[in-house]
Design a protein around this motif. Structure first.
Motif, PDB file in Angstrom:
ATOM      1  N   ALA A  37      19.371  -0.084  -8.655  1.00 54.15           N
ATOM      2  CA  ALA A  37      19.397   1.324  -8.232  1.00 54.15           C
ATOM      3  C   ALA A  37      18.270   1.642  -7.260  1.00 54.15           C
ATOM      4  O   ALA A  37      18.413   2.534  -6.420  1.00 54.15           O
ATOM      5  CB  ALA A  37      19.306   2.230  -9.461  1.00 54.15           C
ATOM      6  N   ALA A  38      17.181   0.901  -7.317  1.00 56.23           N
ATOM      7  CA  ALA A  38      16.024   1.154  -6.441  1.00 56.23           C
ATOM      8  C   ALA A  38      16.259   0.671  -5.014  1.00 56.23           C
ATOM      9  O   ALA A  38      15.548   1.098  -4.101  1.00 56.23           O
ATOM     10  CB  ALA A  38      14.786   0.483  -7.021  1.00 56.23           C
ATOM     11  N   ARG A  39      17.234  -0.190  -4.804  1.00 56.44           N
ATOM     12  CA  ARG A  39      17.447  -0.786  -3.468  1.00 56.44           C
ATOM     13  C   ARG A  39      17.440   0.231  -2.348  1.00 56.44           C
ATOM     14  O   ARG A  39      16.832   0.007  -1.307  1.00 56.44           O
ATOM     15  CB  ARG A  39      18.788  -1.532  -3.415  1.00 56.44           C
ATOM     16  CG  ARG A  39      18.879  -2.757  -4.243  1.00 56.44           C
ATOM     17  CD  ARG A  39      20.237  -3.374  -4.115  1.00 56.44           C
ATOM     18  NE  ARG A  39      21.260  -2.345  -4.383  1.00 56.44           N
ATOM     19  CZ  ARG A  39      22.543  -2.548  -4.360  1.00 56.44           C
ATOM     20  NH1 ARG A  39      23.012  -3.725  -4.043  1.00 56.44           N
ATOM     21  NH2 ARG A  39      23.394  -1.583  -4.629  1.00 56.44           N
ATOM     22  N   LYS A  40      18.134   1.326  -2.524  1.00 61.17           N
ATOM     23  CA  LYS A  40      18.254   2.335  -1.464  1.00 61.17           C
ATOM     24  C   LYS A  40      17.182   3.415  -1.564  1.00 61.17           C
ATOM     25  O   LYS A  40      17.157   4.327  -0.752  1.00 61.17           O
ATOM     26  CB  LYS A  40      19.641   2.993  -1.508  1.00 61.17           C
ATOM     27  CG  LYS A  40      20.757   2.049  -1.215  1.00 61.17           C
ATOM     28  CD  LYS A  40      20.748   1.675   0.244  1.00 61.17           C
ATOM     29  CE  LYS A  40      21.939   0.775   0.549  1.00 61.17           C
ATOM     30  NZ  LYS A  40      21.953   0.361   1.925  1.00 61.17           N
ATOM     31  N   LYS A  41      16.311   3.309  -2.551  1.00 58.28           N
ATOM     32  CA  LYS A  41      15.302   4.352  -2.753  1.00 58.28           C
ATOM     33  C   LYS A  41      13.926   3.932  -2.253  1.00 58.28           C
ATOM     34  O   LYS A  41      13.017   4.746  -2.201  1.00 58.28           O
ATOM     35  CB  LYS A  41      15.189   4.705  -4.242  1.00 58.28           C
ATOM     36  CG  LYS A  41      16.502   4.992  -4.936  1.00 58.28           C
ATOM     37  CD  LYS A  41      17.175   6.233  -4.429  1.00 58.28           C
ATOM     38  CE  LYS A  41      18.447   6.485  -5.228  1.00 58.28           C
ATOM     39  NZ  LYS A  41      19.317   7.438  -4.620  1.00 58.28           N
ATOM     40  N   ILE A  42      13.757   2.644  -1.920  1.00 54.67           N
ATOM     41  CA  ILE A  42      12.464   2.154  -1.458  1.00 54.67           C
ATOM     42  C   ILE A  42      12.602   1.599  -0.039  1.00 54.67           C
ATOM     43  O   ILE A  42      13.702   1.246   0.387  1.00 54.67           O
ATOM     44  CB  ILE A  42      11.870   1.080  -2.406  1.00 54.67           C
ATOM     45  CG1 ILE A  42      12.791  -0.120  -2.571  1.00 54.67           C
ATOM     46  CG2 ILE A  42      11.554   1.685  -3.760  1.00 54.67           C
ATOM     47  CD1 ILE A  42      12.235  -1.223  -3.473  1.00 54.67           C
ATOM     48  N   GLN A  75      12.538  -0.855   3.141  1.00 56.53           N
ATOM     49  CA  GLN A  75      13.225  -2.148   3.212  1.00 56.53           C
ATOM     50  C   GLN A  75      12.358  -3.328   2.790  1.00 56.53           C
ATOM     51  O   GLN A  75      12.827  -4.234   2.136  1.00 56.53           O
ATOM     52  CB  GLN A  75      13.767  -2.371   4.618  1.00 56.53           C
ATOM     53  CG  GLN A  75      14.677  -3.571   4.716  1.00 56.53           C
ATOM     54  CD  GLN A  75      15.339  -3.659   6.076  1.00 56.53           C
ATOM     55  OE1 GLN A  75      14.938  -3.003   7.025  1.00 56.53           O
ATOM     56  NE2 GLN A  75      16.366  -4.462   6.170  1.00 56.53           N
ATOM     57  N   ASN A  76      11.081  -3.350   3.154  1.00 58.78           N
ATOM     58  CA  ASN A  76      10.250  -4.508   2.829  1.00 58.78           C
ATOM     59  C   ASN A  76       9.524  -4.370   1.497  1.00 58.78           C
ATOM     60  O   ASN A  76       8.729  -5.229   1.127  1.00 58.78           O
ATOM     61  CB  ASN A  76       9.246  -4.792   3.957  1.00 58.78           C
ATOM     62  CG  ASN A  76       8.286  -3.643   4.169  1.00 58.78           C
ATOM     63  OD1 ASN A  76       8.503  -2.544   3.676  1.00 58.78           O
ATOM     64  ND2 ASN A  76       7.230  -3.899   4.920  1.00 58.78           N
ATOM     65  N   MET A 111      14.841  12.756  -0.256  1.00 56.15           N
ATOM     66  CA  MET A 111      13.483  12.212  -0.385  1.00 56.15           C
ATOM     67  C   MET A 111      13.331  11.036   0.577  1.00 56.15           C
ATOM     68  O   MET A 111      14.263  10.243   0.739  1.00 56.15           O
ATOM     69  CB  MET A 111      13.228  11.713  -1.811  1.00 56.15           C
ATOM     70  CG  MET A 111      13.256  12.782  -2.883  1.00 56.15           C
ATOM     71  SD  MET A 111      11.779  13.792  -2.896  1.00 56.15           S
ATOM     72  CE  MET A 111      10.563  12.624  -3.437  1.00 56.15           C
ATOM     73  N   PRO A 112      12.150  10.900   1.209  1.00 55.73           N
ATOM     74  CA  PRO A 112      11.941   9.729   2.061  1.00 55.73           C
ATOM     75  C   PRO A 112      11.905   8.467   1.199  1.00 55.73           C
ATOM     76  O   PRO A 112      11.628   8.543  -0.004  1.00 55.73           O
ATOM     77  CB  PRO A 112      10.586  10.000   2.713  1.00 55.73           C
ATOM     78  CG  PRO A 112       9.918  10.994   1.836  1.00 55.73           C
ATOM     79  CD  PRO A 112      10.999  11.785   1.156  1.00 55.73           C
ATOM     80  N   PRO A 113      12.178   7.303   1.776  1.00 51.76           N
ATOM     81  CA  PRO A 113      12.128   6.068   0.996  1.00 51.76           C
ATOM     82  C   PRO A 113      10.736   5.862   0.396  1.00 51.76           C
ATOM     83  O   PRO A 113       9.724   6.173   1.020  1.00 51.76           O
ATOM     84  CB  PRO A 113      12.454   4.977   2.009  1.00 51.76           C
ATOM     85  CG  PRO A 113      13.086   5.674   3.160  1.00 51.76           C
ATOM     86  CD  PRO A 113      12.547   7.067   3.162  1.00 51.76           C
TER      87      PRO A 113
END
Length: 189
Positions: free
Chosen positions: A163-168, A170-171, A35-37
């Protein structure tokens, strides 16, 4: 032998595995890696303790008669989320790249209802009547019960945020909306 770039990829893969493990620890399935961020992440914290049964909220629905009976707090919360959160977010263009997580506090526990779930699916799941929820999925419309302990909820919120750090993107940030009618039931020392 691997290059420095290979080492960075390994570290990133390990972090993703750690995030997936954190979701598994919360009892949730990790969101697909392909999935894209996402553009945003909102965590809804819902108080479903016994005090939410109390009927002391004025019905402000424009369709309700002027002498409408007072609403239960839990019903007012569901109406607020339906009309002022989910509908407003949809009007503003929320889509599959906007993630929703939801944690419900009840019976002295914190239950993750959904984690890092795309907006359309989260809305459908959380607003479904309990009898129509597919596969035993939890909805917002469960009857209030027990006490509301905040510490357990905050632990789940922290885990979801990490857990959301790598799923959203960067900003982007994670927003937490806390819906409760009172003070915590946690013991004070």
């Amino acid at each position: 032998c691997g290059s420095a770039a290979d080492g960075e990829e390994d570290e990133e893969g390990e972090e993703e595995d750690d995030d997936d493990q954190m979701l598994a620890d919360l009892g949730m399935t990790p969101r697909g890696h392909n999935m894209p961020p996402a553009n945003s992440h909102t965590i809804l914290v819902i108080d479903n303790s016994a005090s939410m049964k109390q009927r002391d909220v004025k019905n402000t629905d424009k369709r309700a008669p002027a002498d409408a009976p007072l609403m239960r707090r839990c019903d007012a919360l569901t109406a607020t989320l339906t009309q002022h959160f989910f509908e407003a977010q949809q009007i503003d263009g929320a889509n599959r790249l906007d993630l929703i997580s939801c944690v419900r506090m009840e019976e002295g526990q914190a239950k993750v209802l959904c984690a890092l779930t795309p907006f359309p699916e989260a809305r459908a799941q959380l607003l479904a009547p309990p009898s129509s929820a597919q596969g035993g999925q939890a909805t917002l419309k469960a009857g209030p019960r027990g006490e509301g302990f905040y510490l357990a909820v905050l632990e789940k919120v922290y885990g979801l945020g990490v857990a959301a750090r790598k799923k959203i993107v960067q900003n982007a940030c994670t927003t937490v909306l806390f819906f409760s009618d009172g003070r915590p039931s946690d013991p004070m020392e």
